[in-house]
Motif scaffolding. Structure first.
Motif, PDB file in Angstrom:
ATOM      1  N   ASP A   1       3.771   3.700  -3.823  1.00  0.00           N
ATOM      2  CA  ASP A   1       3.949   5.040  -4.398  1.00  0.00           C
ATOM      3  C   ASP A   1       4.879   5.883  -3.535  1.00  0.00           C
ATOM      4  N   GLU A   2       4.716   5.811  -2.227  1.00  0.00           N
ATOM      5  CA  GLU A   2       5.583   6.559  -1.304  1.00  0.00           C
ATOM      6  C   GLU A   2       7.030   6.069  -1.415  1.00  0.00           C
ATOM      7  N   TYR A   3       7.205   4.757  -1.466  1.00  0.00           N
ATOM      8  CA  TYR A   3       8.529   4.147  -1.627  1.00  0.00           C
ATOM      9  C   TYR A   3       9.196   4.638  -2.907  1.00  0.00           C
ATOM     10  N   ASN A   4       8.461   4.595  -4.022  1.00  0.00           N
ATOM     11  CA  ASN A   4       9.027   5.032  -5.301  1.00  0.00           C
ATOM     12  C   ASN A   4       9.338   6.526  -5.312  1.00  0.00           C
ATOM     13  N   ALA A   5       8.473   7.333  -4.707  1.00  0.00           N
ATOM     14  CA  ALA A   5       8.722   8.778  -4.653  1.00  0.00           C
ATOM     15  C   ALA A   5       9.992   9.067  -3.852  1.00  0.00           C
ATOM     16  N   TRP A   6      10.154   8.394  -2.712  1.00  0.00           N
ATOM     17  CA  TRP A   6      11.361   8.584  -1.907  1.00  0.00           C
ATOM     18  C   TRP A   6      12.590   8.081  -2.657  1.00  0.00           C
TER      19      TRP A   6
ATOM     20  N   ALA B   1       0.819  -1.215   0.000  1.00  0.00           N
ATOM     21  CA  ALA B   1       0.000   0.000   0.000  1.00  0.00           C
ATOM     22  C   ALA B   1       0.852   1.265   0.000  1.00  0.00           C
ATOM     23  N   ARG B   2       2.154   1.119   0.294  1.00  0.00           N
ATOM     24  CA  ARG B   2       3.050   2.275   0.350  1.00  0.00           C
ATOM     25  C   ARG B   2       3.994   2.330  -0.852  1.00  0.00           C
TER      26      ARG B   2
END
Length: 101
Positions: A14-19, A11-12
């Motif tokens: 997108d956050e992982y890829n953005a970081w 579920a995270r």
């Protein structure tokens, strides 16, 4: 240097890829000797490592050990911050390869 990793929770992602793409690659490439980085996502769902993502870092250094050690120093002193969107259990797989030709 090759790093296989994955998000801490699907579920995270997108956050992982953005970081990873927006922060981490630049932080690593700020270490003297690291000159380029590229990321890949596995296409084969039967990937035996379980790591869906691969980062390949190009290093140009006369002292590979010192360059990799500096990366560890920066990770330890906060100049290379990690995200909790990165799965650490199990940890990413890291391998440093030396150019032969």
């Amino acid at each position: 240097m090759v790093v296989q990793s994955r998000p801490s929770d699907p579920a995270r992602e997108d956050e992982y890829n953005a970081w990873y793409s927006g922060t981490h690659l630049a932080d690593v490439c700020a270490v003297p000797g690291f000159v380029r980085a590229r990321r890949y996502k596995v296409r084969d769902a039967a990937n035996p490592s379980g790591h869906a993502y691969l980062a390949v870092y190009e290093i140009e250094s006369d002292d590979l050990d010192a360059t990799v050690a500096e990366l560890s120093v920066r990770a330890g002193d906060g100049r290379l911050p990690m995200s909790d969107a990165l799965q650490l259990d199990p940890p990413p797989t890291v391998a440093v390869y030396e150019l032969l030709d």
